[in-house]
Scaffold this active site. Sequence first.
Site, mmCIF file in Angstrom:
data_model
loop_
_atom_site.group_PDB
_atom_site.id
_atom_site.type_symbol
_atom_site.label_atom_id
_atom_site.label_comp_id
_atom_site.label_asym_id
_atom_site.label_seq_id
_atom_site.Cartn_x
_atom_site.Cartn_y
_atom_site.Cartn_z
ATOM 1 N N GLU A 98 0.835 -1.211 0.000
ATOM 2 C CA GLU A 98 0.000 0.000 0.000
ATOM 3 C C GLU A 98 0.865 1.254 0.000
ATOM 4 O O GLU A 98 1.972 1.239 0.530
ATOM 5 C CB GLU A 98 -0.866 0.018 1.266
ATOM 6 C CG GLU A 98 -2.264 -0.493 1.085
ATOM 7 C CD GLU A 98 -3.176 0.437 0.287
ATOM 8 O OE1 GLU A 98 -2.694 1.301 -0.477
ATOM 9 O OE2 GLU A 98 -4.396 0.274 0.418
ATOM 10 N N ASP A 99 0.353 2.328 -0.555
ATOM 11 C CA ASP A 99 1.076 3.599 -0.481
ATOM 12 C C ASP A 99 0.846 4.288 0.855
ATOM 13 O O ASP A 99 1.775 4.802 1.454
ATOM 14 C CB ASP A 99 0.694 4.530 -1.647
ATOM 15 C CG ASP A 99 -0.800 4.768 -1.747
ATOM 16 O OD1 ASP A 99 -1.576 3.964 -1.185
ATOM 17 O OD2 ASP A 99 -1.204 5.750 -2.377
ATOM 18 N N ASP A 102 -4.525 5.356 6.150
ATOM 19 C CA ASP A 102 -5.117 6.554 6.756
ATOM 20 C C ASP A 102 -6.062 6.092 7.868
ATOM 21 O O ASP A 102 -5.624 5.847 8.991
ATOM 22 C CB ASP A 102 -5.834 7.319 5.632
ATOM 23 C CG ASP A 102 -6.178 8.736 6.017
ATOM 24 O OD1 ASP A 102 -6.593 8.943 7.168
ATOM 25 O OD2 ASP A 102 -6.043 9.645 5.195
HETATM 26 C C1 PRP Z 1 -5.858 5.420 -0.760
HETATM 27 C C2 PRP Z 1 -4.660 4.558 -0.413
HETATM 28 C C3 PRP Z 1 -5.264 3.427 0.347
HETATM 29 C C4 PRP Z 1 -6.454 4.068 1.040
HETATM 30 C C5 PRP Z 1 -6.082 4.353 2.460
HETATM 31 O O1 PRP Z 1 -6.432 4.920 -1.931
HETATM 32 O O2 PRP Z 1 -4.006 4.114 -1.567
HETATM 33 O O3 PRP Z 1 -5.684 2.376 -0.497
HETATM 34 O O4 PRP Z 1 -6.731 5.275 0.344
HETATM 35 O O5 PRP Z 1 -7.132 4.971 3.143
HETATM 36 P P1 PRP Z 1 -7.815 4.381 4.435
HETATM 37 O O6 PRP Z 1 -6.749 3.882 5.361
HETATM 38 O O7 PRP Z 1 -8.563 5.560 5.026
HETATM 39 O O8 PRP Z 1 -8.764 3.292 4.027
HETATM 40 P P2 PRP Z 1 -7.495 5.714 -2.813
HETATM 41 O O9 PRP Z 1 -8.861 5.174 -2.533
HETATM 42 O O10 PRP Z 1 -7.290 7.181 -2.657
HETATM 43 O O11 PRP Z 1 -7.151 5.266 -4.297
HETATM 44 P P3 PRP Z 1 -5.803 5.446 -5.150
HETATM 45 O O12 PRP Z 1 -4.776 4.513 -4.560
HETATM 46 O O13 PRP Z 1 -6.226 5.034 -6.519
HETATM 47 O O14 PRP Z 1 -5.367 6.882 -5.094
#
Ligand code: PRP
Length: 178
Positions: A98-99, A102
């Site tokens: 994961e990047d 949050d």
């Molecule tokens: C982001 C990130 C995680 C998630 C984390 O993805 O890559 O998958 O949000 O958030 P959380 O801990 O609150 O669940 P996003 O839905 O923005 O999609 P992306 O990776 O395509 O930008």
Amino acid sequence: MNRAIEKIIMDEKVIQNQVRELGERISSDYEGETPVLVCILKGAFIFLSDLVRNMSIPVELDFMMVSSYGDEATSSGIVQIKKDIDTDITGRHVIIVEDIVDTGLTLDYLYRYFANHNPASVKVCAFLDKPEAHQVDLKIDYLGFEIGNEFVVGYGLDYAQKYRNLPYIGILKREIYE
Ligand code: PRP
């Protein structure tokens, strides 16, 4: 520096050093195995590509696309699978890449999703973590950096699909998303 960026908090050098260490640690922990690294699109694509180039063991890659944010700056908490993996992970060692973590709701969902498919193990490798924002208890096995509750972009992370290509992690100016 991009005009939308308030401050760079991790530059390319800092990022590369940390990713190299993570790659080495994972390689040593999985010596003799061929783990399946699952990149959570879109955000983790740059981290994954740097990470695997710093690994010395054989790996298999797969990609999953989930979405919980849409174009909003805050998490909706709703996890939607847009693309599933193709690999049969039964009996395999899975590493979720994961990047950013949050609220942790995405990872919590993904962890349980993979654990239900009878893998040998499931571990988590995340580039960034925002511990203050967690809404669930989580274990991140391999972590790049902890950050505060600021809105960051770059190194794969977006705001409204932009800024993913910045080679650093920067704090987005408030005026961009407010
Ligand atoms: C982001 C990130 C995680 C998630 C984390 O993805 O890559 O998958 O949000 O958030 P959380 O801990 O609150 O669940 P996003 O839905 O923005 O999609 P992306 O990776 O395509 O930008």
